[in-house]
Scaffold this motif. Structure first.
Motif, mmCIF file in Angstrom:
data_model
loop_
_atom_site.group_PDB
_atom_site.id
_atom_site.type_symbol
_atom_site.label_atom_id
_atom_site.label_comp_id
_atom_site.label_asym_id
_atom_site.label_seq_id
_atom_site.Cartn_x
_atom_site.Cartn_y
_atom_site.Cartn_z
ATOM 1 N N LEU A 42 -3.846 8.562 1.344
ATOM 2 C CA LEU A 42 -5.143 7.502 2.070
ATOM 3 C C LEU A 42 -5.213 6.281 0.989
ATOM 4 O O LEU A 42 -5.509 5.473 1.451
ATOM 5 N N GLY A 43 -5.298 6.694 -0.228
ATOM 6 C CA GLY A 43 -5.388 5.450 -1.299
ATOM 7 C C GLY A 43 -4.364 4.269 -1.078
ATOM 8 O O GLY A 43 -4.588 3.057 -1.145
ATOM 9 N N ARG A 44 -3.211 4.929 -1.040
ATOM 10 C CA ARG A 44 -2.113 4.101 -1.017
ATOM 11 C C ARG A 44 -2.222 3.177 0.419
ATOM 12 O O ARG A 44 -2.004 1.821 0.054
ATOM 13 N N ALA A 45 -2.645 3.624 1.424
ATOM 14 C CA ALA A 45 -2.919 2.746 2.450
ATOM 15 C C ALA A 45 -3.949 1.854 2.315
ATOM 16 O O ALA A 45 -3.850 0.718 2.835
ATOM 17 N N LEU A 46 -4.986 2.354 1.808
ATOM 18 C CA LEU A 46 -6.060 1.347 1.309
ATOM 19 C C LEU A 46 -5.919 0.245 0.599
ATOM 20 O O LEU A 46 -6.499 -0.763 0.677
ATOM 21 N N VAL A 47 -4.944 0.496 -0.280
ATOM 22 C CA VAL A 47 -4.578 -0.582 -1.214
ATOM 23 C C VAL A 47 -4.190 -1.920 -0.349
ATOM 24 O O VAL A 47 -4.135 -3.031 -0.959
ATOM 25 N N GLY A 48 -3.537 -1.895 0.786
ATOM 26 C CA GLY A 48 -3.032 -2.779 1.594
ATOM 27 C C GLY A 48 -4.022 -3.577 2.445
ATOM 28 O O GLY A 48 -3.662 -4.425 3.277
ATOM 29 N N ALA A 95 -4.188 -10.805 -7.216
ATOM 30 C CA ALA A 95 -5.620 -10.540 -7.915
ATOM 31 C C ALA A 95 -6.379 -9.467 -6.876
ATOM 32 O O ALA A 95 -6.945 -8.716 -7.436
ATOM 33 N N ASP A 96 -6.331 -10.128 -5.670
ATOM 34 C CA ASP A 96 -6.900 -9.090 -4.478
ATOM 35 C C ASP A 96 -6.399 -7.495 -4.878
ATOM 36 O O ASP A 96 -6.903 -6.806 -4.445
ATOM 37 N N ALA A 97 -5.101 -7.563 -4.662
ATOM 38 C CA ALA A 97 -4.175 -6.241 -4.665
ATOM 39 C C ALA A 97 -4.788 -5.624 -5.936
ATOM 40 O O ALA A 97 -4.826 -4.360 -5.829
ATOM 41 N N ALA A 98 -4.993 -5.968 -7.231
ATOM 42 C CA ALA A 98 -5.447 -5.385 -8.255
ATOM 43 C C ALA A 98 -7.165 -4.857 -8.047
ATOM 44 O O ALA A 98 -7.295 -3.788 -8.185
ATOM 45 N N ASP A 137 -8.453 -1.015 -7.946
ATOM 46 C CA ASP A 137 -9.598 -0.489 -8.760
ATOM 47 C C ASP A 137 -10.538 0.085 -7.977
ATOM 48 O O ASP A 137 -11.262 1.087 -8.070
ATOM 49 N N GLU A 138 -10.702 -0.453 -6.623
ATOM 50 C CA GLU A 138 -11.566 0.291 -5.678
ATOM 51 C C GLU A 138 -11.125 1.796 -5.161
ATOM 52 O O GLU A 138 -12.060 2.463 -5.167
ATOM 53 N N VAL A 139 -9.929 1.737 -5.122
ATOM 54 C CA VAL A 139 -9.382 2.845 -4.796
ATOM 55 C C VAL A 139 -9.524 4.002 -5.856
ATOM 56 O O VAL A 139 -10.054 5.042 -5.618
ATOM 57 N N TYR A 140 -9.419 3.506 -6.951
ATOM 58 C CA TYR A 140 -9.902 4.563 -8.057
ATOM 59 C C TYR A 140 -11.292 4.807 -8.143
ATOM 60 O O TYR A 140 -11.834 5.926 -8.601
ATOM 61 N N VAL A 195 0.774 8.799 -9.900
ATOM 62 C CA VAL A 195 -0.278 8.272 -9.088
ATOM 63 C C VAL A 195 -0.381 6.728 -9.222
ATOM 64 O O VAL A 195 -0.659 6.148 -7.927
ATOM 65 N N ASP A 196 -0.290 6.295 -10.202
ATOM 66 C CA ASP A 196 -0.692 4.632 -10.207
ATOM 67 C C ASP A 196 0.590 4.118 -9.495
ATOM 68 O O ASP A 196 0.299 3.059 -8.818
ATOM 69 N N GLU A 197 1.880 4.667 -9.931
ATOM 70 C CA GLU A 197 2.945 3.951 -9.185
ATOM 71 C C GLU A 197 2.958 3.991 -7.699
ATOM 72 O O GLU A 197 3.271 3.190 -6.835
ATOM 73 N N ASN A 198 2.428 5.205 -7.373
ATOM 74 C CA ASN A 198 2.351 5.485 -5.685
ATOM 75 C C ASN A 198 1.562 4.597 -5.110
ATOM 76 O O ASN A 198 1.796 3.975 -3.974
ATOM 77 N N LEU A 199 0.084 4.407 -5.879
ATOM 78 C CA LEU A 199 -0.880 3.475 -5.179
ATOM 79 C C LEU A 199 -0.177 1.890 -5.171
ATOM 80 O O LEU A 199 -0.727 1.178 -4.030
ATOM 81 N N ARG A 200 0.517 1.761 -6.220
ATOM 82 C CA ARG A 200 1.053 0.310 -6.243
ATOM 83 C C ARG A 200 1.812 -0.053 -5.361
ATOM 84 O O ARG A 200 2.127 -1.374 -4.820
ATOM 85 N N LEU A 201 2.666 1.114 -4.795
ATOM 86 C CA LEU A 201 3.586 0.878 -3.476
ATOM 87 C C LEU A 201 2.826 0.074 -2.452
ATOM 88 O O LEU A 201 3.464 -0.528 -1.502
ATOM 89 N N GLY A 202 1.615 0.532 -2.259
ATOM 90 C CA GLY A 202 0.854 0.137 -1.107
ATOM 91 C C GLY A 202 0.572 -1.419 -0.974
ATOM 92 O O GLY A 202 0.333 -2.004 0.167
ATOM 93 N N GLY A 203 0.583 -1.896 -2.412
ATOM 94 C CA GLY A 203 0.183 -3.356 -2.274
ATOM 95 C C GLY A 203 1.340 -4.329 -2.728
ATOM 96 O O GLY A 203 1.307 -5.461 -2.924
ATOM 97 N N LEU A 204 2.449 -3.648 -2.774
ATOM 98 C CA LEU A 204 3.887 -4.631 -3.249
ATOM 99 C C LEU A 204 3.986 -5.694 -2.614
ATOM 100 O O LEU A 204 4.433 -6.787 -2.976
ATOM 101 N N TRP A 205 3.613 -5.738 -1.271
ATOM 102 C CA TRP A 205 4.054 -6.894 -0.278
ATOM 103 C C TRP A 205 2.854 -7.610 -0.274
ATOM 104 O O TRP A 205 3.241 -8.939 0.244
#
Length: 240
Positions: free
Chosen positions: A150-156, A113-116, A120-123, A98-108
């Motif tokens: 949905l969460g992965r998209a929102l991380v971006g 700091a805001d990606a982190a 946290d907001e998604v969790y 789950v964590d790895e999937n979510l982090r994919l949404g913010g790799l770019w």
């Protein structure tokens, strides 16, 4: 909610091979609104989202995001400009946690700091994911996989969320939770959502505006409540 169109489509023609599926589609998604695109199977709803997200090239027409022309912009650049697409079937990477999937949404994202913070907001938003962050995608329930997509998209931190059939295969209770979440995101963060949904009642219950498609064309656009109350239109195009 502003009346300004954040995402605007004019004269869109698109399809597969030589056969167009969409015919001169016009669409406006106001900033901070949920717009539901509804219609029967084969109406062109999924094709519309694939065209908007760059997965399908346009034959004709224009797409703008906050006034910026998106035609020909590569998919990865569309994401960077604030357009996030959660496709039908959810698209979770089953072999990742789950964590790895979510982090994919913010790799770019350059602002680490805001990606982190976004993670946290998604969790916080999806408590089941926080409890299962070390579990693999294939170990999740259907509802949890939808939350993860949905969460992965929102991380971006998208400006516009393109959401295709989020209720597909889910229990009514879970569908209600997903729809309530969309309303919460709109009200709490001002997220703009273009929602394609076969479950017409659920879609119109959460949407500000509704767009009815039939055979690749827009046949009606109106406030969602008006579409729910229009008996003739519902019988003709929506099947209830």
């Amino acid at each position: 909610m502003s009346a300004a169109g954040l995402l605007t489509v004019r004269g869109l023609v698109a399809g597969y091979g030589a056969a167009p599926v969409l015919h001169a589609v016009d669409l406006r998604v106001p900033r901070g609104a949920i717009v539901a695109v509804v219609g029967a199977n084969g109406a062109g709803k999924t094709t519309l989202l694939r065209s908007l997200s760059g997965m399908l090239p346009l034959t004709a027409g224009r797409i703008t995001l906050d006034g910026e022309d998106l035609r020909g912009v590569p998919v990865e650049q569309l994401v960077r400009r604030g357009l996030a697409h959660v496709p039908e079937g959810r698209g979770v990477v089953a072999e990742l946690t789950v964590d790895e999937n979510l982090r994919l949404g913010g790799l770019w994202r350059r602002d680490r700091a805001d990606a982190a913070r976004a993670l946290d907001e998604v969790y916080q938003l999806f408590e089941p994911l926080a409890r299962r962050r070390r579990q693999l995608g294939h170990q999740l329930s259907g509802g949890e996989r939808q939350m993860l997509a949905l969460g992965r998209a929102l991380v971006g931190r998208p400006r516009v969320l393109l959401l295709d059939e989020p209720s597909l295969g889910l229990a009514p209770r879970v569908v209600a939770q997903i729809m309530a979440l969309l309303r919460q995101l709109r009200d709490g963060t001002g997220l703009t959502v273009l929602l394609v949904e076969q479950n017409v009642r659920s879609a119109l219950s959460v949407a500000d505006q509704g767009v009815v498609m039939a055979l690749g064309r827009v046949v009606a656009t109106a406030p969602a409540a008006r579409l729910r109350d229009d008996e003739d239109l519902r019988h003709a195009y929506l099947g209830f």
